[in-house]
Design a protein around this motif. Structure first.
Motif, mmCIF file in Angstrom:
data_model
loop_
_atom_site.group_PDB
_atom_site.id
_atom_site.type_symbol
_atom_site.label_atom_id
_atom_site.label_comp_id
_atom_site.label_asym_id
_atom_site.label_seq_id
_atom_site.Cartn_x
_atom_site.Cartn_y
_atom_site.Cartn_z
ATOM 1 N N PRO A 259 6.349 -10.468 -9.131
ATOM 2 C CA PRO A 259 7.109 -8.485 -8.683
ATOM 3 C C PRO A 259 5.950 -7.760 -9.886
ATOM 4 N N LEU A 260 5.532 -8.547 -10.432
ATOM 5 C CA LEU A 260 4.553 -7.716 -11.358
ATOM 6 C C LEU A 260 3.580 -6.971 -10.748
ATOM 7 N N PHE A 261 3.020 -8.496 -9.778
ATOM 8 C CA PHE A 261 1.380 -8.506 -8.846
ATOM 9 C C PHE A 261 2.228 -7.328 -7.537
ATOM 10 N N ALA A 262 2.891 -7.933 -7.203
ATOM 11 C CA ALA A 262 3.993 -7.173 -5.738
ATOM 12 C C ALA A 262 3.854 -5.307 -6.582
ATOM 13 N N ILE A 263 4.269 -4.819 -7.495
ATOM 14 C CA ILE A 263 4.312 -4.063 -8.106
ATOM 15 C C ILE A 263 2.694 -3.615 -8.183
ATOM 16 N N LEU A 264 1.618 -3.833 -8.882
ATOM 17 C CA LEU A 264 0.352 -4.262 -8.593
ATOM 18 C C LEU A 264 -0.262 -3.617 -7.059
ATOM 19 N N VAL A 265 0.431 -4.198 -6.418
ATOM 20 C CA VAL A 265 -0.514 -3.883 -4.634
ATOM 21 C C VAL A 265 0.426 -2.817 -4.797
ATOM 22 N N GLN A 266 1.900 -2.251 -5.233
ATOM 23 C CA GLN A 266 2.118 -0.651 -4.832
ATOM 24 C C GLN A 266 1.277 0.705 -5.408
ATOM 25 N N ILE A 267 1.015 -0.425 -7.210
ATOM 26 C CA ILE A 267 0.041 1.376 -7.386
ATOM 27 C C ILE A 267 -0.811 1.378 -6.752
ATOM 28 N N SER A 269 -2.014 1.347 -3.506
ATOM 29 C CA SER A 269 -1.196 2.229 -1.798
ATOM 30 C C SER A 269 -0.673 3.266 -2.473
ATOM 31 N N GLY A 270 -0.808 3.577 -3.805
ATOM 32 C CA GLY A 270 -0.682 4.987 -3.602
ATOM 33 C C GLY A 270 0.824 4.889 -4.864
#
Length: 305
Positions: A259-267, A269-270
């Motif tokens: 989930p932390l990397f999922a958040i990183l990908v969202q970052i 994405s903006g």
């Protein structure tokens, strides 16, 4: 090639990054493809890719399959089709936040399952690390509700997702406990093969895969290709390598990074996380390092100095 425990840990971390990035790729894939068909496409691509590689390297043998066919079928159904299917079905009635929190319990259930099989309790420091990292993940995905006293409502889908997380725990422990005389690459290939067959069968039962895939955009197919190669072949292979070298208990703790990397990908994405997410991420990393014994090693070095 000899792989050191440190290299295995890095490969495991990379596997969790691929899985974390799958969330964004999945959104792209299912935007124009039916979910079960998209999932089947992903793993069919993965199976084709891994067997092409093994054929090129002349690594395709049937000795491991003959010795472990029952285990491969079981683990493919549980760890590939079951895990991904439960997540898809469960998310129809469950919220992504609650689903991620449930999935974050996987390291605990995997360690407990390993302890039951080996009849040996995990080290206290590992249990403490798992609890700390789980608390950190809870902060990240619940936006601090676990601290402020907010409640999480569980639905029927939550139960399905929890069963899926147990299936991943069984896969994590089973790839070492149930499989003999098989390389990580062989285990990954054959479990994916049987999992892909089951996913394809389910897709034909509930959807129209051919028409769905024919009407899909190029972006959806590229997302499926990425999930098939990086999010499936490499991720599962690196995960199994970690299990074979470092053991299920130490490897499963890394699942909290997903989930932390999922958040990183969202970052990327903006979408920038808030202070709660940042604090939770730090706590999670601290818990993982604690459970891996890295912090205790640093403390010993400081004492010696």
């Amino acid at each position: 090639m000899k792989i050191s425990p440190k290299t295995a840990a890095l490969l495991t971390l990379l596997a969790t990054f691929f899985w974390g990035s799958n969330f964004q790729a999945t959104r792209v894939a299912i935007s124009t493809v039916q979910p079960w068909s998209a999932s089947a496409e992903r793993f069919l691509i993965a199976v084709i890719a891994i067997f092409i590689y093994m054929s090129f390297k002349k690594l395709v043998t049937y000795n491991a399959l003959k010795k472990n066919i029952v285990a491969f079928i079981f683990l493919g159904a549980i760890g590939v089709a079951g895990f991904n299917g439960a997540l898809f079905v469960g998310l129809q009635t469950s919220s992504p936040v609650t689903a991620a929190l449930i999935m974050a319990t996987t390291p605990i259930s995997a360690n407990l399952l390993e302890a039951i099989i080996s009849k040996k309790m995990p080290q206290l420091i590992r249990l403490l690390g798992m609890l700390v990292s789980l608390f950190g993940v809870s902060m990240v995905i619940s936006n601090g509700e676990v601290v402020t006293g907010g409640t999480l409502n569980f639905s029927y889908g939550d139960i399905i997702i929890f069963v899926g997380s147990l299936g991943w725990s069984v896969y994590t422990v089973g790839t070492r406990a149930m499989v003999t005389d098989s390389t990580p690459l062989e285990t990954t290939a054959w479990t994916m093969f049987f999992g892909a067959l089951l996913l394809t069968a389910i897709a034909f039962m509930y959807e129209q895969p051919f028409s769905s895939l024919a009407a899909a955009t190029m972006a959806s197919h590229l997302a499926g290709l990425y999930m098939g190669i990086a999010g499936s072949v490499l991720a599962y292979l690196f995960w199994v390598i970690g299990i074979s070298i470092r053991g299920p208990g130490k490897t499963s703790v890394f699942f909290n990074f997903v989930p932390l990397f999922a958040i990183l990908v969202q970052i990327m994405s903006g979408t920038v996380p808030g202070i709660i997410q940042i604090i939770g991420s730090i706590i999670t990393i601290f818990g993982v390092l604690l459970g891996q014994g890295q912090l205790s090693g640093l403390l010993k070095k400081q004492v010696l100095v």
